[in-house]
Design an enzyme around this catalytic site. Sequence first.
Site, PDB file in Angstrom:
ATOM      1  NE  ARG A 160      -3.702  -2.236   2.715  1.00 37.81           N
ATOM      2  CZ  ARG A 160      -3.492  -3.466   3.056  1.00 37.81           C
ATOM      3  NH1 ARG A 160      -2.225  -3.819   3.748  1.00 37.81           N
ATOM      4  NH2 ARG A 160      -4.471  -4.290   3.081  1.00 37.81           N
ATOM      5  CE  LYS A 201      -8.090  -1.035   5.393  1.00 37.00           C
ATOM      6  NZ  LYS A 201      -8.733  -0.963   3.826  1.00 37.00           N
ATOM      7  CG  HIS A 205      -5.084   1.259  -3.617  1.00 36.20           C
ATOM      8  ND1 HIS A 205      -4.407   0.986  -2.564  1.00 36.20           N
ATOM      9  CD2 HIS A 205      -6.168   0.338  -3.888  1.00 36.20           C
ATOM     10  CE1 HIS A 205      -5.006  -0.277  -2.064  1.00 36.20           C
ATOM     11  NE2 HIS A 205      -5.965  -0.522  -2.879  1.00 36.20           N
ATOM     12  NE  ARG A 263      -3.181  -3.504  -1.434  1.00 33.47           N
ATOM     13  CZ  ARG A 263      -2.807  -4.405  -0.692  1.00 33.47           C
ATOM     14  NH1 ARG A 263      -1.278  -4.688  -0.547  1.00 33.47           N
ATOM     15  NH2 ARG A 263      -3.477  -5.086   0.298  1.00 33.47           N
ATOM     16  CG  HIS A 302      -6.387  -9.014   1.055  1.00 40.31           C
ATOM     17  ND1 HIS A 302      -6.238  -9.039  -0.320  1.00 40.31           N
ATOM     18  CD2 HIS A 302      -6.308  -7.474   1.178  1.00 40.31           C
ATOM     19  CE1 HIS A 302      -6.361  -7.695  -0.664  1.00 40.31           C
ATOM     20  NE2 HIS A 302      -6.224  -7.018   0.163  1.00 40.31           N
ATOM     21  CE1 TYR A 341      -6.197  -3.739  -3.851  1.00 39.94           C
ATOM     22  CE2 TYR A 341      -7.932  -4.975  -2.534  1.00 39.94           C
ATOM     23  CZ  TYR A 341      -7.029  -3.972  -2.657  1.00 39.94           C
ATOM     24  OH  TYR A 341      -7.144  -2.996  -1.909  1.00 39.94           O
TER      25      TYR A 341
END
Length: 445
Positions: free
Chosen positions: A259, A284, A390, A393, A416, A425
């Site tokens: 990120r 995250k 982003h 990514r 994730h 994604y």
Amino acid sequence: MSIAQFEREVLGDRLGENDQVWFPRWLRRYAMGVRNGMVDDLPVNKDSVLKFSRSLLANGAPAWQRYQAVRAVECYRNLVLHRSEPDLSSIVMTLAQLGRQERNIDLEAPPTAEELAKLRGNINRGEPAFIQTMRGEMRVLHYAMATEKAYVRWVKRFSGHVGSTKLDQFDEKDIGTFLTSLAVEGNVSASTQTQAQSGLIFFYHCILGKQLGFLNAVRARQSESIPVWFSRGEIERLLVHFVGMHRLMFLLIYGAGLRHKECRRLRIKDVCFDEGHIVVRDGKGAKDRITFLPERAKDGLKRQIEVAARFHRIDVDEGFEQVYLPYALAKKYPNACKELAWKWVFPSNQRSRDKRSGQLWRHHIAEQQFANAFKTALRLSEIPKNGVPHSLRHSFATHLVESGTDIQTIQKLMGHKDVETTMGYVHTSQVLGKSIKSPMDTLED
């Protein structure tokens, strides 16, 4: 109103003065996470309590505060729910032991004025009193800086909407009208409206101590837009227009799936050249993970670390060796700031004063630097896409799938929790036109 009942129950002789003040604060913080501040009985189970404690840890809360917070939930279970289950004693004992190691004092003692002042940090005295109180409370409860900024912005905007700074006279109807205006007139996204609602619930719940019922508002429509990603050829066209530090950041964000924030916050100790990987700390969801160290980035990273080392030597010589560390780490490693390993890979060119602590130090580079460089590269490459950092990514995940990498591996590389998030994604740029065809292209001439 179970929280209001708890606040009444803790008054009296059964708890000390310190717990009478702090237990309602921590319970309101707990309520914001498990029920978004609603007024029904709060669910108490081991999973929710552990999640609560870990969220506080992720935001820098030391063990002695997490110990106090979990005891508040335990007290709520006893006094309001009238239950003895779940048994939270193991969590309480573990946090008590960690807290004693950190503070080396009696955990039942109230926080000192110095500790509270350090938690609250610097607050702009030019802001309205209710905003100053809100900032101080959010810092004591260890909310992230970005969350503080967002919540304060929405409370100020609501104050402007109702035309008053005395917000205790307004209720659910006024908040519902404001949220409706955001959706209907402001045309905001569903996530933006939800953020505004969360900020107002926090203010009324934790600052004014006013319980809110059902908020009747027109809800913004949930967006179903497809994110932007780039083909391999477009990645090469973009890369041509990056130089120096920004080129290196491009290689890491796309090549390692970082990120943007993770790239800026990368520390020297987490770049492992021999093993060929990068350790992403406190990503995250407060999760660590390991991902690629791209071969094309190694030489540039070594040069960038040399630049960071020069800044480090200058800062130490001039008495500015401090670097930001979460509260618990700063207590555990008091001399870490003097070590090069803890410094940022991408340090700012100048020192700046931290808005919360008031400490003057060299932070990592600002968000706008790479974002502006990316915008310029996108324009120069003449790629007609509205991409952002982003988007790299998204491209990372898509290109790994195209090369045959299984989705579970990509999930781990991207950090994730749910594979469904990873699937969001992965895009179909190489599937369409190869493995399947449009029915128009299957017709005979």
